[in-house]
Design a protein around this motif. Structure first.
Motif, PDB file in Angstrom:
ATOM      1  N   LEU A  22     -56.075  -3.076 -25.734  1.00  0.00           N
ATOM      2  CA  LEU A  22     -55.176  -2.206 -26.492  1.00  0.00           C
ATOM      3  C   LEU A  22     -55.875  -0.998 -27.105  1.00  0.00           C
ATOM      4  N   CYS A  23     -57.116  -1.194 -27.575  1.00  0.00           N
ATOM      5  CA  CYS A  23     -57.772  -0.077 -28.276  1.00  0.00           C
ATOM      6  C   CYS A  23     -59.171   0.246 -27.772  1.00  0.00           C
ATOM      7  N   GLY A  24     -59.749  -0.622 -26.953  1.00  0.00           N
ATOM      8  CA  GLY A  24     -61.070  -0.358 -26.398  1.00  0.00           C
ATOM      9  C   GLY A  24     -62.227  -0.861 -27.228  1.00  0.00           C
ATOM     10  N   ASN A  25     -61.979  -1.414 -28.395  1.00  0.00           N
ATOM     11  CA  ASN A  25     -63.042  -1.970 -29.233  1.00  0.00           C
ATOM     12  C   ASN A  25     -63.519  -3.306 -28.670  1.00  0.00           C
ATOM     13  N   PRO A  26     -64.671  -3.805 -29.131  1.00  0.00           N
ATOM     14  CA  PRO A  26     -65.164  -5.104 -28.639  1.00  0.00           C
ATOM     15  C   PRO A  26     -64.143  -6.214 -28.871  1.00  0.00           C
ATOM     16  N   GLY A  27     -64.049  -7.104 -27.898  1.00  0.00           N
ATOM     17  CA  GLY A  27     -63.099  -8.203 -27.982  1.00  0.00           C
ATOM     18  C   GLY A  27     -63.518  -9.239 -29.010  1.00  0.00           C
ATOM     19  N   HIS A  28     -62.581 -10.097 -29.369  1.00  0.00           N
ATOM     20  CA  HIS A  28     -62.792 -11.129 -30.376  1.00  0.00           C
ATOM     21  C   HIS A  28     -62.568 -12.505 -29.754  1.00  0.00           C
ATOM     22  N   ASN A  29     -63.467 -13.448 -30.060  1.00  0.00           N
ATOM     23  CA  ASN A  29     -63.297 -14.840 -29.635  1.00  0.00           C
ATOM     24  C   ASN A  29     -63.174 -14.968 -28.113  1.00  0.00           C
ATOM     25  N   SER A  30     -63.999 -14.197 -27.391  1.00  0.00           N
ATOM     26  CA  SER A  30     -64.025 -14.205 -25.918  1.00  0.00           C
ATOM     27  C   SER A  30     -62.696 -13.784 -25.297  1.00  0.00           C
ATOM     28  N   ARG A  31     -61.921 -13.017 -26.046  1.00  0.00           N
ATOM     29  CA  ARG A  31     -60.643 -12.525 -25.535  1.00  0.00           C
ATOM     30  C   ARG A  31     -60.707 -10.999 -25.415  1.00  0.00           C
ATOM     31  N   ASP A  32     -59.923 -10.452 -24.489  1.00  0.00           N
ATOM     32  CA  ASP A  32     -59.883  -8.994 -24.323  1.00  0.00           C
ATOM     33  C   ASP A  32     -58.931  -8.359 -25.331  1.00  0.00           C
ATOM     34  N   ILE A  33     -59.129  -8.728 -26.586  1.00  0.00           N
ATOM     35  CA  ILE A  33     -58.363  -8.154 -27.692  1.00  0.00           C
ATOM     36  C   ILE A  33     -59.238  -8.240 -28.943  1.00  0.00           C
ATOM     37  N   CYS A  34     -59.269  -7.170 -29.724  1.00  0.00           N
ATOM     38  CA  CYS A  34     -60.096  -7.174 -30.932  1.00  0.00           C
ATOM     39  C   CYS A  34     -59.375  -7.907 -32.055  1.00  0.00           C
ATOM     40  N   HIS A  35     -60.103  -8.204 -33.114  1.00  0.00           N
ATOM     41  CA  HIS A  35     -59.535  -8.976 -34.223  1.00  0.00           C
ATOM     42  C   HIS A  35     -58.395  -8.223 -34.888  1.00  0.00           C
ATOM     43  N   SER A  36     -58.548  -6.924 -35.048  1.00  0.00           N
ATOM     44  CA  SER A  36     -57.514  -6.132 -35.714  1.00  0.00           C
ATOM     45  C   SER A  36     -56.216  -6.128 -34.908  1.00  0.00           C
ATOM     46  N   CYS A  37     -56.311  -5.871 -33.608  1.00  0.00           N
ATOM     47  CA  CYS A  37     -55.101  -5.857 -32.762  1.00  0.00           C
ATOM     48  C   CYS A  37     -54.473  -7.239 -32.694  1.00  0.00           C
ATOM     49  N   TYR A  38     -55.328  -8.278 -32.668  1.00  0.00           N
ATOM     50  CA  TYR A  38     -54.820  -9.651 -32.617  1.00  0.00           C
ATOM     51  C   TYR A  38     -53.998  -9.982 -33.862  1.00  0.00           C
ATOM     52  N   THR A  39     -54.499  -9.591 -35.030  1.00  0.00           N
ATOM     53  CA  THR A  39     -53.796  -9.925 -36.274  1.00  0.00           C
ATOM     54  C   THR A  39     -52.474  -9.165 -36.411  1.00  0.00           C
ATOM     55  N   HIS A  40     -52.330  -8.058 -35.673  1.00  0.00           N
ATOM     56  CA  HIS A  40     -51.101  -7.265 -35.762  1.00  0.00           C
ATOM     57  C   HIS A  40     -50.084  -7.595 -34.664  1.00  0.00           C
ATOM     58  N   LEU A  41     -50.365  -8.578 -33.828  1.00  0.00           N
ATOM     59  CA  LEU A  41     -49.391  -8.973 -32.808  1.00  0.00           C
ATOM     60  C   LEU A  41     -48.134  -9.524 -33.490  1.00  0.00           C
ATOM     61  N   PRO A  42     -46.928  -9.168 -33.006  1.00  0.00           N
ATOM     62  CA  PRO A  42     -45.683  -9.617 -33.649  1.00  0.00           C
ATOM     63  C   PRO A  42     -45.388 -11.087 -33.346  1.00  0.00           C
ATOM     64  N   ARG A  43     -45.580 -11.946 -34.338  1.00  0.00           N
ATOM     65  CA  ARG A  43     -45.460 -13.389 -34.128  1.00  0.00           C
ATOM     66  C   ARG A  43     -44.051 -13.912 -34.392  1.00  0.00           C
ATOM     67  N   ASN A  44     -43.675 -14.866 -33.573  1.00  0.00           N
ATOM     68  CA  ASN A  44     -42.344 -15.472 -33.656  1.00  0.00           C
ATOM     69  C   ASN A  44     -42.439 -16.785 -34.440  1.00  0.00           C
ATOM     70  N   ASN A  45     -42.674 -16.676 -35.719  1.00  0.00           N
ATOM     71  CA  ASN A  45     -42.913 -17.856 -36.553  1.00  0.00           C
ATOM     72  C   ASN A  45     -41.637 -18.524 -37.041  1.00  0.00           C
ATOM     73  N   LEU A  46     -40.539 -17.769 -37.086  1.00  0.00           N
ATOM     74  CA  LEU A  46     -39.282 -18.305 -37.611  1.00  0.00           C
ATOM     75  C   LEU A  46     -38.238 -18.253 -36.499  1.00  0.00           C
ATOM     76  N   CYS A  47     -38.024 -19.385 -35.847  1.00  0.00           N
ATOM     77  CA  CYS A  47     -37.143 -19.375 -34.679  1.00  0.00           C
ATOM     78  C   CYS A  47     -36.490 -20.730 -34.453  1.00  0.00           C
ATOM     79  N   CYS A  48     -35.455 -20.734 -33.645  1.00  0.00           N
ATOM     80  CA  CYS A  48     -34.792 -21.953 -33.185  1.00  0.00           C
ATOM     81  C   CYS A  48     -35.788 -22.743 -32.346  1.00  0.00           C
ATOM     82  N   TYR A  49     -35.904 -24.042 -32.610  1.00  0.00           N
ATOM     83  CA  TYR A  49     -36.917 -24.800 -31.879  1.00  0.00           C
ATOM     84  C   TYR A  49     -36.516 -25.055 -30.428  1.00  0.00           C
TER      85      TYR A  49
END
Length: 235
Positions: A22-49
């Protein structure tokens, strides 16, 4: 075996360090996504099970949405860790229409991370099939590409041969509920026996749930006792 995989990951990270798609910065936790971009992903925490539809009212217990209460879908539970917005929408869209295969690996890893913590382990994973005409046009099935990573990360068998899509159905989003169901009637068929009792249908995004309902209905008719839905995002 786990130690071998760990060494492989260490060597791979050293030779090809993960870089945020997403931004080109070093990845986090062996993933191709940095910590900042990961924390801003839109999470579906409140949903019908059952269908993972996004809910507006906070709740502390698993609940069903009004649609699932009035019309029980054929599948049992849906696991959709993200909302189909922002960066997740970009990752899915550029995979599906831009053939960015590295997105499939990242999406698969993010989905597997969520499933390891929340989902009951199925006997096999079945990606939603594409019709052969759509496959020729696109050159690949994005659900299969994501499922390959999930299956590897969770060490669950992947079934790519038992189910076929019979018709190249139009997109569901522009259709009312009745036409959605009619649109998908007999859209799939089982072409090889499936002996699994618990199956996870895997797709990139769930919009209406009509596709997964039709496929789950067919799988249960063929003998499955439980069918869950695993998707990266819920629209």
């Amino acid at each position: 075996m786990k130690m071998v995989y760990n060494w492989i990951n260490i060597i791979q990270d050293y030779l090809l360090p993960p870089t945020c798609i997403l931004c080109g910065n070093p990845g986090h936790n062996s993933r191709d996504i940095c910590h900042s971009c990961y924390t801003h992903l839109p999470r579906n925490n409140l949903c019908c099970y059952r269908c993972a539809e996004i809910l507006e009212t906070p709740t502390t217990a698993p609940v069903l949405c009004g649609r699932c209460l009035s019309r029980h879908p054929a599948f049992d539970e849906t696991y959709a860790p993200f909302i189909h917005q922002g960066a997740i929408r970009h990752l899915i869209g550029t995979l599906k229409f831009g053939a960015n295969y590295k997105n499939a690996r990242l999406l698969g890893m993010l989905l597997a991370d969520h499933l390891k913590q929340t989902a009951e382990r199925p006997d096999l994973i079945l990606p939603v099939p594409l019709h052969k005409a759509r496959y020729r046009e696109r050159g690949f099935n994005q659900a299969i590409e994501i499922a390959r990573t999930v299956a590897k990360e969770m060490q669950i068998p992947l079934d790519l041969t038992s189910c076929r899509r019979n018709r190249d159905t139009p997109h569901q989003t522009q259709l009312p509920a009745k036409k959605r169901r009619k649109n998908l009637k007999n859209a799939f068929s089982i072409i090889n026996p499936i002996h699994a009792r618990h199956i996870a249908i895997l797709d990139d995004v769930m919009t209406t749930g009509s596709t997964t309902h039709e496929l789950a209905y067919l799988l249960k008719k063929a003998g499955a006792s439980r069918v869950d839905v695993w998707v990266c995002a819920r629209a």
